[in-house]
Design a protein around this motif. Structure first.
Motif, PDB file in Angstrom:
ATOM      1  N   LYS A   1       2.670   1.882 -21.917  1.00  0.00           N
ATOM      2  CA  LYS A   1       3.061   3.038 -22.746  1.00  0.00           C
ATOM      3  C   LYS A   1       1.906   3.557 -23.579  1.00  0.00           C
ATOM      4  CE  LYS A   1       5.784   0.516 -25.288  1.00  0.00           C
ATOM      5  NZ  LYS A   1       5.858  -0.880 -25.041  1.00  0.00           N
ATOM      6  N   SER A   2       1.272   2.632 -24.324  1.00  0.00           N
ATOM      7  CA  SER A   2       0.177   3.049 -25.198  1.00  0.00           C
ATOM      8  C   SER A   2      -0.990   3.585 -24.379  1.00  0.00           C
ATOM      9  CB  SER A   2      -0.308   1.879 -26.045  1.00  0.00           C
ATOM     10  OG  SER A   2       0.695   1.514 -26.953  1.00  0.00           O
ATOM     11  N   THR A   3      -1.287   2.891 -23.290  1.00  0.00           N
ATOM     12  CA  THR A   3      -2.381   3.334 -22.431  1.00  0.00           C
ATOM     13  C   THR A   3      -2.127   4.749 -21.934  1.00  0.00           C
ATOM     14  OG1 THR A   3      -2.574   1.046 -21.737  1.00  0.00           O
ATOM     15  CG2 THR A   3      -3.782   2.674 -20.452  1.00  0.00           C
ATOM     16  N   LEU A   4      -0.861   5.023 -21.587  1.00  0.00           N
ATOM     17  CA  LEU A   4      -0.489   6.348 -21.087  1.00  0.00           C
ATOM     18  C   LEU A   4      -0.914   7.434 -22.082  1.00  0.00           C
ATOM     19  CD1 LEU A   4       1.423   7.819 -18.849  1.00  0.00           C
ATOM     20  CD2 LEU A   4       3.045   7.898 -20.737  1.00  0.00           C
ATOM     21  N   ILE A   5      -0.560   7.253 -23.361  1.00  0.00           N
ATOM     22  CA  ILE A   5      -0.904   8.342 -24.280  1.00  0.00           C
ATOM     23  C   ILE A   5      -2.377   8.289 -24.702  1.00  0.00           C
ATOM     24  CG2 ILE A   5       1.470   8.692 -25.085  1.00  0.00           C
ATOM     25  CD1 ILE A   5       0.638   7.450 -27.750  1.00  0.00           C
ATOM     26  N   ARG A   6      -2.966   7.100 -24.646  1.00  0.00           N
ATOM     27  CA  ARG A   6      -4.393   7.031 -25.004  1.00  0.00           C
ATOM     28  C   ARG A   6      -5.285   7.697 -23.959  1.00  0.00           C
ATOM     29  NH1 ARG A   6      -5.979   2.945 -28.691  1.00  0.00           N
ATOM     30  NH2 ARG A   6      -7.669   2.344 -27.330  1.00  0.00           N
ATOM     31  N   CYS A   7      -4.743   7.867 -22.744  1.00  0.00           N
ATOM     32  CA  CYS A   7      -5.508   8.566 -21.715  1.00  0.00           C
ATOM     33  C   CYS A   7      -5.533  10.073 -21.976  1.00  0.00           C
ATOM     34  CB  CYS A   7      -4.906   8.317 -20.336  1.00  0.00           C
ATOM     35  SG  CYS A   7      -5.176   6.649 -19.737  1.00  0.00           S
ATOM     36  N   ILE A   8      -4.532  10.552 -22.707  1.00  0.00           N
ATOM     37  CA  ILE A   8      -4.406  12.001 -22.869  1.00  0.00           C
ATOM     38  C   ILE A   8      -5.570  12.576 -23.676  1.00  0.00           C
ATOM     39  CG2 ILE A   8      -2.955  13.849 -23.824  1.00  0.00           C
ATOM     40  CD1 ILE A   8      -0.525  12.102 -23.122  1.00  0.00           C
ATOM     41  N   ASN A   9      -6.043  11.850 -24.700  1.00  0.00           N
ATOM     42  CA  ASN A   9      -7.211  12.372 -25.425  1.00  0.00           C
ATOM     43  C   ASN A   9      -8.478  11.590 -25.070  1.00  0.00           C
ATOM     44  OD1 ASN A   9      -6.804  10.011 -26.760  1.00  0.00           O
ATOM     45  ND2 ASN A   9      -6.777  10.894 -28.817  1.00  0.00           N
ATOM     46  N   GLN A  10      -8.426  10.940 -23.942  1.00  0.00           N
ATOM     47  CA  GLN A  10      -9.563  10.193 -23.395  1.00  0.00           C
ATOM     48  C   GLN A  10     -10.077   9.102 -24.306  1.00  0.00           C
ATOM     49  OE1 GLN A  10     -13.155   9.965 -22.275  1.00  0.00           O
ATOM     50  NE2 GLN A  10     -13.148  10.990 -20.294  1.00  0.00           N
ATOM     51  N   LEU A  11      -9.176   8.474 -25.073  1.00  0.00           N
ATOM     52  CA  LEU A  11      -9.587   7.230 -25.733  1.00  0.00           C
ATOM     53  C   LEU A  11      -9.775   6.177 -24.648  1.00  0.00           C
ATOM     54  CD1 LEU A  11      -7.487   6.764 -29.002  1.00  0.00           C
ATOM     55  CD2 LEU A  11      -9.937   7.157 -28.771  1.00  0.00           C
TER      56      LEU A  11
END
Lengths: 222, 243
Positions: B40-50
């Motif tokens: 889950k966290s990885t999913l949204i962290r990919c959105i701003n390229q963290l």
């Protein structure tokens, strides 16, 4: 023993000691300034992603930390003129001291930086700050805060190491003591006075560091 | 607004996102839930390229996140991110926390940025804390400052990574209230959370993730009343009995 200790001659030599003290202070001050600058840059390069820059910073830090300051000082003093780089004694001394301390400061600052939680970098990254901005506004202010005691230790080392530039005939505190010792044959008085002045500088630096640290702690509101 | 096309991500040999496809529309509120380690966290962290992805495509507001030519600073300034651990800057006051990026990244004049920050702090209910340091605030207040910090960039999307998981129970509501209000004002939001009350109240869709895949995606009513997937049913029965 004390009846042989000549305060009178110390008094006579006081103008010379004060000149020496002043030289030690400003040579150290300028060296500390450049050492901090060099240290922060070297640390930044070492932590950067560029493999080449990382290597350069690594070589600099390692080679300085693995060789004696006196050898470095002689290298610059005797070596640079043969390479047609001409600096006077004071400039050579500052160069050697700043480059030497810079390597240690780079490691101190690096330890401070890696102690900052990764969430800080993530937040700053997520909010669009670039590498330099992250360093300048988020990481370094925090890292320098936690490294004050170690940095102060390094500043004190630098002040003491600055006595080595007496060997390339710069008139600073230790050189003043040497002059008194050789001219009047009073090494006890000469070097005792020298030591007392170094102690004075030490206490002033320590006081400044405590003041700075208290101020930081107040700012962070603990 | 946000499009994932066959997104795959590995941490070393660990396959953490598997062929994710999704499409989030402007103004939509999506809640992502699932067991820990499901991505889950990885999913949204990919959105701003963290986090970088290894395969597939993510498009945010027309910008391809993982393309070299994409201006990451511009991309990130359109995405507000709220962390589980707040990640406020401890050496800066609340106000300075909020204005730092607007001033340094968006080059907003300081006066304007501060006026805007004070309005935002008002909106999240803590206008009187502007000159305090984060260590003087409670967890709930910190998280509301973090939301204000996100809003200060005037983002098109707000991402929340378990925003209430690190909070004491009595502080969860004050943070959720701010988020509910934000959702009602039409902000596009993706929220990783297990606050099912929040999901029911404002979510347009709920995603359930398991082992790197979105195994169920539905409206909150359908999701809670009529879960189709076995894993979803199991998960819901576990967290709902505890509520």
């Amino acid at each position: 023993m004390l009846e042989h200790f000549s305060f009178r001659v110390i008094g006579q030599y006081m103008p010379l000691f004060l000149r020496g003290l002043w030289a030690t202070c400003w040579i150290s001050g300028i060296s500390i300034f450049f050492a901090l600058l060099i240290g922060i840059i070297a640390c930044g390069l070492r932590l950067s992603k560029g493999r080449f820059l990382k290597k350069i910073a690594g070589i600099y830090i390692e080679s300085i930390r693995s060789t004696p300051l006196l050898a470095q000082l002689y290298f610059f003093y005797f070596g640079l003129p043969t390479l047609h780089v001409n600096l006077n004694e004071v400039q050579t001394g500052i160069l050697a001291l700043a480059l030497n301390s810079g390597a240690y400061i780079a490691e101190i600052v690096r330890a401070g930086i890696v102690s900052i939680p990764s969430g800080q970098v993530e937040a700053a990254t997520a909010y669009g700050l670039n590498y330099l901005q992250r360093m300048r506004y988020v990481i370094l202010p925090q890292a320098l805060g936690v490294t004050i005691p170690a940095l102060l230790g390094q500043f004190i080392v630098l002040v003491k190491d600055s006595s080595l530039v007496s060997l390339i005939s710069v008139l600073e505190l230790t050189r003043a003591g040497q002059l008194m010792a050789s001219e009047r044959f009073m090494p006890a008085e000469g070097f005792f006075t020298v030591a007392a002045f170094y102690l004075l500088i030490y206490y002033i630096l320590k006081y400044l560091s405590n003041w700075w640290q208290n101020r930081l702690i107040y700012m962070e509101g603990h | 607004m946000i499009i994932f096309k066959n997104v795959n991500k590995w941490f070393g040999s660990l396959h953490v996102l598997k062929d994710i496809n999704l499409h989030i529309h402007p103004g939509e509120v999506v809640v992502v839930c699932g067991p820990s380690g499901s991505g889950k966290s990885t999913l949204i962290r990919c959105i701003n390229q963290l986090e970088p992805i290894q395969k597939g495509e993510i498009i945010v507001d027309g910008m391809e996140v993982n393309k070299r030519s994409t201006n990451l600073t511009k991309l990130r300034s359109e995405i507000g991110f709220v962390f589980q651990q707040f990640n406020l800057y401890p050496h800066l006051t609340v106000l300075e926390n909020v204005v730092l990026s607007p001033i340094k990244v968006k080059k907003v004049p300081r006066k304007e940025a501060e006026a805007n920050a004070l309005r935002l702090l008002e909106r999240v209910g803590i206008p009187d804390k502007a000159n305090d340091y984060p260590s003087q605030l409670s967890g709930g207040q910190c998280q509301r400052v973090a939301i204000a910090r996100g809003l200060a960039m005037n983002p098109k999307v707000m991402l929340f990574d378990e925003p209430t998981s690190a909070l004491d129970p009595e502080m969860i509501k004050e943070v959720l209230d701010v988020m509910v209000e934000l959702a009602r004002e039409g902000m596009t939001m993706i929220v990783v959370t297990h606050e099912m009350g929040f999901a029911r109240q404002v979510a347009d869709r709920v995603f359930f993730m398991d082992a790197g895949q979105i195994v169920e995606s539905n409206t909150p009513d359908e999701f809670f009343e009529n879960p189709r997937n076995e894993r979803t049913r199991e998960f819901l029965s576990k967290i709902i009995t505890h509520n």
